[in-house]
Enzyme design. Sequence first.
Site, mmCIF file in Angstrom:
data_model
loop_
_atom_site.group_PDB
_atom_site.id
_atom_site.type_symbol
_atom_site.label_atom_id
_atom_site.label_comp_id
_atom_site.label_asym_id
_atom_site.label_seq_id
_atom_site.Cartn_x
_atom_site.Cartn_y
_atom_site.Cartn_z
ATOM 1 N N ASN A 1 39.065 23.618 75.244
ATOM 2 C CA ASN A 1 40.031 23.370 74.175
ATOM 3 C C ASN A 1 41.238 22.575 74.662
ATOM 4 O O ASN A 1 42.098 22.211 73.870
ATOM 5 C CB ASN A 1 40.515 24.691 73.570
ATOM 6 C CG ASN A 1 39.445 25.363 72.731
ATOM 7 O OD1 ASN A 1 38.547 24.705 72.223
ATOM 8 N ND2 ASN A 1 39.528 26.674 72.599
ATOM 9 N N ASP B 1 40.734 22.978 68.247
ATOM 10 C CA ASP B 1 40.228 24.263 67.759
ATOM 11 C C ASP B 1 41.363 25.268 67.585
ATOM 12 O O ASP B 1 41.608 26.107 68.445
ATOM 13 C CB ASP B 1 39.161 24.827 68.706
ATOM 14 C CG ASP B 1 38.479 26.060 68.117
ATOM 15 O OD1 ASP B 1 38.827 26.457 66.991
ATOM 16 O OD2 ASP B 1 37.618 26.633 68.798
ATOM 17 N N ASP C 1 43.094 30.739 72.072
ATOM 18 C CA ASP C 1 41.784 30.725 72.727
ATOM 19 C C ASP C 1 41.909 30.015 74.077
ATOM 20 O O ASP C 1 42.185 28.819 74.127
ATOM 21 C CB ASP C 1 40.773 29.997 71.849
ATOM 22 C CG ASP C 1 39.350 30.086 72.394
ATOM 23 O OD1 ASP C 1 39.183 30.515 73.547
ATOM 24 O OD2 ASP C 1 38.415 29.728 71.660
#
Length: 201
Positions: free
Chosen positions: A46, A60, A41
Amino acid sequence: MMGVPIVMAEKWPQELRDEIATNIFSLCLRELFHFRFMQTDPNWTNFLYNTDTGKIQLIDFGASREYSKEFMDDWLRLLQAGVDGDNEQCVKYSLRLGYLTGEESKEMVDAHTRSIMLLAMPFRRETPQPYNFEDQTISDEIRSLIPFMLQNRLTPPPRETYSLNRKLSGAFLLCGKLKARVDCSQVWTDVTADYVFSTKE
């Protein structure tokens, strides 16, 4: 995690932004070629930076995935062909990986190889280093090729590449947001120099 979102680094000193971006690229390549496990991602939130340790932190891992050694062997060879500017090897490993079938038009093959060359451009020795991501247009140039390739491809690309491309494009954009300058060629050499292949060329 005690880090702060890396997007907050936009106004930090240039030297620190360059160091952070260098570490991001090193991490991305190590995820691929050393761990074969990537947090895919590219959401900038993040990525955290720990100001006490100077380390990059990832959060995450819900979008993480593992890559087979066989796939990564040939994907490294493909990207190395881009780094070397070797169109013939680029086509060879694109066929082996399943990007191409061998029945595509010359225009389609050219568009595909162009996209690989663009992706590899920051890592090339001939590219002025450190690479200035503030002025990079790679993401836009690759994006401009996508409509033609979607219309003319004869086979879907390998499933693994969707996450790879998303993460690398996200790293490019994040480094651009930081207005960072990174010696990408050296990062590439440092990460790939000791890679051990398990498959034949």
